[in-house]
Design an enzyme around this catalytic site. Structure first.
Site, PDB file in Angstrom:
ATOM      1  N   CYS A  13       1.140  -0.553  -0.158  1.00 42.28           N
ATOM      2  CA  CYS A  13      -0.120  -0.397   0.170  1.00 42.28           C
ATOM      3  C   CYS A  13       1.205   1.487   0.008  1.00 42.28           C
ATOM      4  O   CYS A  13       2.240   0.931   0.557  1.00 42.28           O
ATOM      5  CB  CYS A  13      -1.097   0.101   1.297  1.00 42.28           C
ATOM      6  N   HIS A  41       6.456  -6.803   7.328  1.00 43.93           N
ATOM      7  CA  HIS A  41       6.621  -8.018   7.698  1.00 43.93           C
ATOM      8  C   HIS A  41       6.730  -9.191   6.381  1.00 43.93           C
ATOM      9  O   HIS A  41       5.958  -9.866   5.748  1.00 43.93           O
ATOM     10  CB  HIS A  41       4.803  -8.695   8.046  1.00 43.93           C
ATOM     11  N   HIS A 126      -1.757  -5.220  18.481  1.00 46.44           N
ATOM     12  CA  HIS A 126      -1.381  -4.541  17.169  1.00 46.44           C
ATOM     13  C   HIS A 126      -0.629  -3.220  17.574  1.00 46.44           C
ATOM     14  O   HIS A 126      -0.627  -2.498  18.420  1.00 46.44           O
ATOM     15  CB  HIS A 126      -2.169  -4.376  15.880  1.00 46.44           C
ATOM     16  N   GLU A 128       0.293  -0.987  15.873  1.00 47.45           N
ATOM     17  CA  GLU A 128      -0.603  -0.219  15.657  1.00 47.45           C
ATOM     18  C   GLU A 128      -1.763   1.026  16.171  1.00 47.45           C
ATOM     19  O   GLU A 128      -0.994   1.979  16.740  1.00 47.45           O
ATOM     20  CB  GLU A 128      -0.815  -0.069  13.932  1.00 47.45           C
ATOM     21  N   THR A 175      -6.270   0.834  11.638  1.00 44.79           N
ATOM     22  CA  THR A 175      -6.494   1.721   9.518  1.00 44.79           C
ATOM     23  C   THR A 175      -6.797   0.122   9.076  1.00 44.79           C
ATOM     24  O   THR A 175      -7.740   0.160   8.105  1.00 44.79           O
ATOM     25  CB  THR A 175      -4.885   1.952   9.097  1.00 44.79           C
ATOM     26  N   SER A 231       2.054 -12.548   7.846  1.00 40.32           N
ATOM     27  CA  SER A 231       1.473 -11.814   7.739  1.00 40.32           C
ATOM     28  C   SER A 231      -0.083 -11.441   7.579  1.00 40.32           C
ATOM     29  O   SER A 231      -0.540 -12.743   6.718  1.00 40.32           O
ATOM     30  CB  SER A 231       2.043 -10.895   6.210  1.00 40.32           C
ATOM     31  N   SER A 232      -0.766 -10.958   8.635  1.00 44.90           N
ATOM     32  CA  SER A 232      -1.944 -11.572   9.344  1.00 44.90           C
ATOM     33  C   SER A 232      -2.813 -10.976   7.923  1.00 44.90           C
ATOM     34  O   SER A 232      -3.915 -11.173   7.422  1.00 44.90           O
ATOM     35  CB  SER A 232      -2.456 -10.514  10.441  1.00 44.90           C
ATOM     36  N   ASN A 233      -2.654  -9.854   7.324  1.00 46.22           N
ATOM     37  CA  ASN A 233      -3.349  -9.182   5.808  1.00 46.22           C
ATOM     38  C   ASN A 233      -3.582 -10.127   4.852  1.00 46.22           C
ATOM     39  O   ASN A 233      -4.179 -10.121   4.569  1.00 46.22           O
ATOM     40  CB  ASN A 233      -3.311  -7.548   5.830  1.00 46.22           C
ATOM     41  N   SER A 275       2.941  -6.090   2.683  1.00 45.91           N
ATOM     42  CA  SER A 275       3.741  -6.791   2.937  1.00 45.91           C
ATOM     43  C   SER A 275       4.929  -7.427   1.774  1.00 45.91           C
ATOM     44  O   SER A 275       5.967  -7.769   1.412  1.00 45.91           O
ATOM     45  CB  SER A 275       4.249  -7.235   3.394  1.00 45.91           C
TER      46      SER A 275
HETATM   47 FE1  F3S Z   1      -0.708   1.390   4.373  1.00 49.43          FE
HETATM   48 FE2  F3S Z   1      -1.128   3.204   5.531  1.00 49.43          FE
HETATM   49 FE3  F3S Z   1      -3.090   2.456   4.845  1.00 49.43          FE
HETATM   50  S1  F3S Z   1       0.587   1.994   5.925  1.00 49.43           S
HETATM   51  S2  F3S Z   1      -3.221   0.228   5.213  1.00 49.43           S
HETATM   52  S3  F3S Z   1      -2.086   3.153   3.383  1.00 49.43           S
HETATM   53  S4  F3S Z   1      -2.485   3.319   6.471  1.00 49.43           S
END
Ligand code: F3S
Length: 292
Positions: A13, A41, A126, A128, A175, A231-233, A275
């Site tokens: 991202c 990650h 987490h 964050e 986020t 990486s959980s996402n 990631s």
């Molecule tokens: Fe990435 Fe920033 Fe969104 S790190 S997931 S663009 S809050």
């Protein structure tokens, strides 16, 4: 020949790309470079950076001992205390916190100074969320699910509606939190009639990546999700895709590919977690193209 569809939203991202690019730029500038925690990650990226001399600092105590060089923070941010401790080291500090996360830090800092209690909707362990908590001037409540939201409201049953209306509550979210779950939790909290300042701080990058992965998996014969083991996402993406396409594979690099084509596949879908670097996605794409 099967069609290969790679998700446009696959991989980094904006915030992660910015953080990783920052480390590579600092490597170019030279000098000892440290990242405060692994920058992302992804073992491949972290390994590559290690070979270029970048060291990972695992704790604030370890960082405190650094007397020169550059320390770079991660995209998901750090607490104010950590920020101050890093600034007090002998190193130059480069803040690679994603601007969307930084915005949450500011909301929390300002709202808590304005007399608001802070609720973060997210996962309390987490990094964050831990970082966000650290910008509040008052203790923070982290709520992860509807049950916890209901318990928060119930604990306030003794208050009259007028008293509840006096309670100033600022709600933000991690986020990467799920938007529907966020709405449900906010609805539970709002029913009580608190004076609510609600900021939906969910970042669209995650939602867009998931929606695109779902759409591709729904029409794919084989779906490939590329992401780090921890990486959980990426794992979440895998789960989403598996619901749409039974033949979904979760891999770290092309070396894990084990597809055994049946010969009648028409569409092979590829996506990747936040990631996963571009070159790893391209390598997978090239190997898949050779097989089908
Ligand atoms: Fe990435 Fe920033 Fe969104 S790190 S997931 S663009 S809050």
């Amino acid at each position: 020949m099967a069609e290969i569809i790679t998700a446009k939203s696959a991989g980094f991202c904006f915030g992660v790309k910015r953080a990783v690019d920052t480390v590579y730029e600092e490597v170019e500038r030279g000098g000892p470079i440290y990242t405060y925690g692994p920058i992302i990650h992804n073992e491949e990226v972290v390994g590559d950076l290690e070979r270029r001399g970048v060291k990972v600092l695992d704790s604030i105590e370890q960082a405190a001992g650094i007397t020169s060089g550059t320390i770079i923070t991660r995209s998901h941010g750090i607490s104010r205390e950590e920020d101050e401790k890093l600034a007090a080291t002998g190193a130059r500090c480069v803040d690679a916190t994603c601007p969307f996360v930084k915005r949450i830090h500011r909301i929390v800092e300002e709202s808590s100074a304005d007399g608001y209690e802070i609720i973060i909707i997210g996962n309390p362990v987490h990094p964050e969320v831990k970082g966000i908590m650290g910008w509040s001037h008052v203790p923070v409540t982290v709520i992860e699910n509807r049950e916890q939201a209901a318990a928060f409201v119930e604990a306030d049953d003794g208050r009259s509606p007028e008293e509840a209306a006096q309670r100033k509550i600022c709600i933000v979210s991690q986020t990467t939190f799920n938007a529907n779950k966020f709405e449900e939790i906010v609805a539970i909290l709002s029913k009580k009639g608190y004076n609510v300042r609600c900021m939906n701080t969910i970042c669209n990058a995650t939602h867009e990546r998931q929606a695109e992965a779902r759409a591709i998996a729904a029409k794919a014969d084989i779906m490939i999700v590329i992401g780090g083991k921890s990486s959980s996402n990426s794992y979440k993406l895998y789960e989403i895709c598996r619901k749409e396409c039974a033949n979904t594979h979760f891999i770290q690099t092309w070396r894990d590919l084990n597809l055994s084509p049946a010969g009648n596949e028409q569409i092979i879908g590829i996506t990747a977690g936040a990631s996963t670097p571009k070159n790893i996605i391209e390598e997978v794409q090239n190997h898949v193209r050779a097989d089908f």
